[in-house]
Design a protein around this motif. Sequence first.
Motif, short mmCIF file in Angstrom:
data_model
loop_
_atom_site.label_atom_id
_atom_site.label_comp_id
_atom_site.label_asym_id
_atom_site.label_seq_id
_atom_site.Cartn_x
_atom_site.Cartn_y
_atom_site.Cartn_z
N HIS A 33 0.82 -1.20 0.00
CA HIS A 33 0.00 0.00 0.00
C HIS A 33 0.86 1.26 0.00
CE1 HIS A 33 -4.01 -1.65 0.43
NE2 HIS A 33 -3.66 -2.37 1.49
N TYR A 154 0.71 -2.13 7.82
CA TYR A 154 1.30 -1.29 6.78
C TYR A 154 2.80 -1.59 6.75
CZ TYR A 154 2.33 3.23 4.43
OH TYR A 154 2.75 4.22 3.56
N TRP A 432 -7.63 -3.04 5.26
CA TRP A 432 -6.36 -3.05 4.53
C TRP A 432 -6.32 -4.12 3.44
CZ3 TRP A 432 -2.17 0.25 5.53
CH2 TRP A 432 -2.33 1.10 6.63
N LEU A 438 -9.20 0.29 1.41
CA LEU A 438 -8.45 1.20 2.28
C LEU A 438 -8.77 2.66 1.96
CD1 LEU A 438 -6.29 1.57 4.47
CD2 LEU A 438 -4.57 1.53 2.67
#
Length: 584
Positions: A33, A154, A432, A438
């Motif tokens: 991401h 993340y 996520w 997201l």
Amino acid sequence: MIKNLIHKPLFHFLIIALFSLIAYSNTFNVPFHFDDKKVIVENSIIKDLGYFTSPSKAKEFKEHYGYHTFKSRYVGYLTFALNYKVHGLDVTGYHIVNLLIHITTALLLYQLVILCFMTPFLARSNIKKYSGQIAFFSALLFACHPIQTEAVTYLWQRVASLTAMFYLLSLILYIKWRLSPDQGRGPLSSARSFPFYLLSIITVIIAMKTKQTAFTLPAAIAMYEFIFFDGKVKKRLLYLIPFALTMLIIPLTLIDIGKPLGNLTEATRVLTDISRTDYLLTQFRVLVTYIRLIFLPINQNLDYDYPIYTSFLSIGVFTSFIFLAALFSSGVYLFYRYRDSVPHTRLITFGILWFFITLSTESSIIPISNLICEYRMYLPSAGVFILLVTGIFMFVQRYESRHKTIGTAAVCILVVIAVVLTGTTYARNTVWNSELSLWSDVIKKSPGKARGYNNVGMCYFKKKNYIKAIPYFQKAIEIDPFHDTALSNLGLSYMREGKPGKVIEILREAVKINPSNNLYHITLGIAYFKKGFIDDSILHLKYAVELDPSNADAHYNLGIAYGAKGMNDLAYKEMMLGMSLPGK
């Protein structure tokens, strides 16, 4: 037997690991991401371990996630490079490492609390009998709280959790040295204890080469020394001098990457023009938001649309300052008022000061483009959980003589809280699962911020659903007319839809905002060509070549434009050059 088992550290470790695994069991296939793409997918540095044996090679990479970040976060980059060496771009391997770092950090927090109760003052505390429970629930709540998701799920924010791991490890090694029977004779006095002291210093250095937030680690060690230990001040300061010297590492790193310390204004600023005063005023509100997220973890957001505050007398800033000042003062007051009569209040003081010290690099006078990020609470939250759990067991100790079951009730309540937090973390992690989920969550919570709309538009663009992408790019531009990336993406969408006239209209605005982006000129040149404006096409494509002579598309399309003008020699040269370059 079961009763004895639940008090065993090994049982505590297994429960902490189990809750962590459950909370993050749905993250192993979460894709790369946001900054992950620049740091991992598109970053040449992590794809060659040679850069880590000869760091000067990385100087050729000038982009933000190149040499600058490589030098200041060398250890974090090394872990990504090792991941890439083993797993390539398979995200599962990266997530496994992130989760292992998180579990290790939680277990280190457990060990830290246990060691606190072995220090001279707390060793005689009347809540020492609860030390195992305080350590267990502090670590368990830390492990399963949803505020940690950004630092764990993340991938790029591994640098936050990895720094926290080394931060805690360094402090634990220092405490182990201080608790050794011969430590009073000085750090070099014993071959048995000295390795702890030396390893603590080495770990400080490693932490500082993982992320700059470790700059505060020497201060945290000094704070711990003066809260939990006693002795002659001069001798104790002597112990701390080597740690204080490590604080030169980050300034020296800034010099090494070409940021002159003489210009402190630029050296201590991260991608923003906000004034230091406005940033500090805003951080008073941000700190209160962080505390709220600990007690009420709802409306979590990757990209907060947080207002900038410019006046200390605004109601939000002033009340936040009063609250934070009261919190800080209460920690200092508890220490000086009860440090001898109620020694376990030292843990309360420690938790409060830990929160402020560990947040001080990112929530003070060093402006950072993102005003608030949940991953910044990863390390500070450790102090909050120690504070809260210690407070609960202080209450239990005070009233257990009157209410025999109060201890059992407290444990049951904490277990329920841990279960609820684990479920909340699992639910937060579902957001996520894809870029679309997201960024759709972001625009729902930050409807006035352009970046979320642009990124949702890109999700549809990548799926070649240009009709659905266009309204999101338009919304991003409506919010921020100077968002040149959204303008470019909108132009590319119209190009795919076969509307070169719209492309010209939009890309001309993007070029005005960012004239040095060669992609904009290439797209504009192609659009002009499709509309029959060959001279304008050549003009922009030539400029794109000047900006980036290695761009194959620029050369190739310039050749086509020359061909349309009958300039065959130039056309052949440019097309051959374009076809010979990588990317064509």
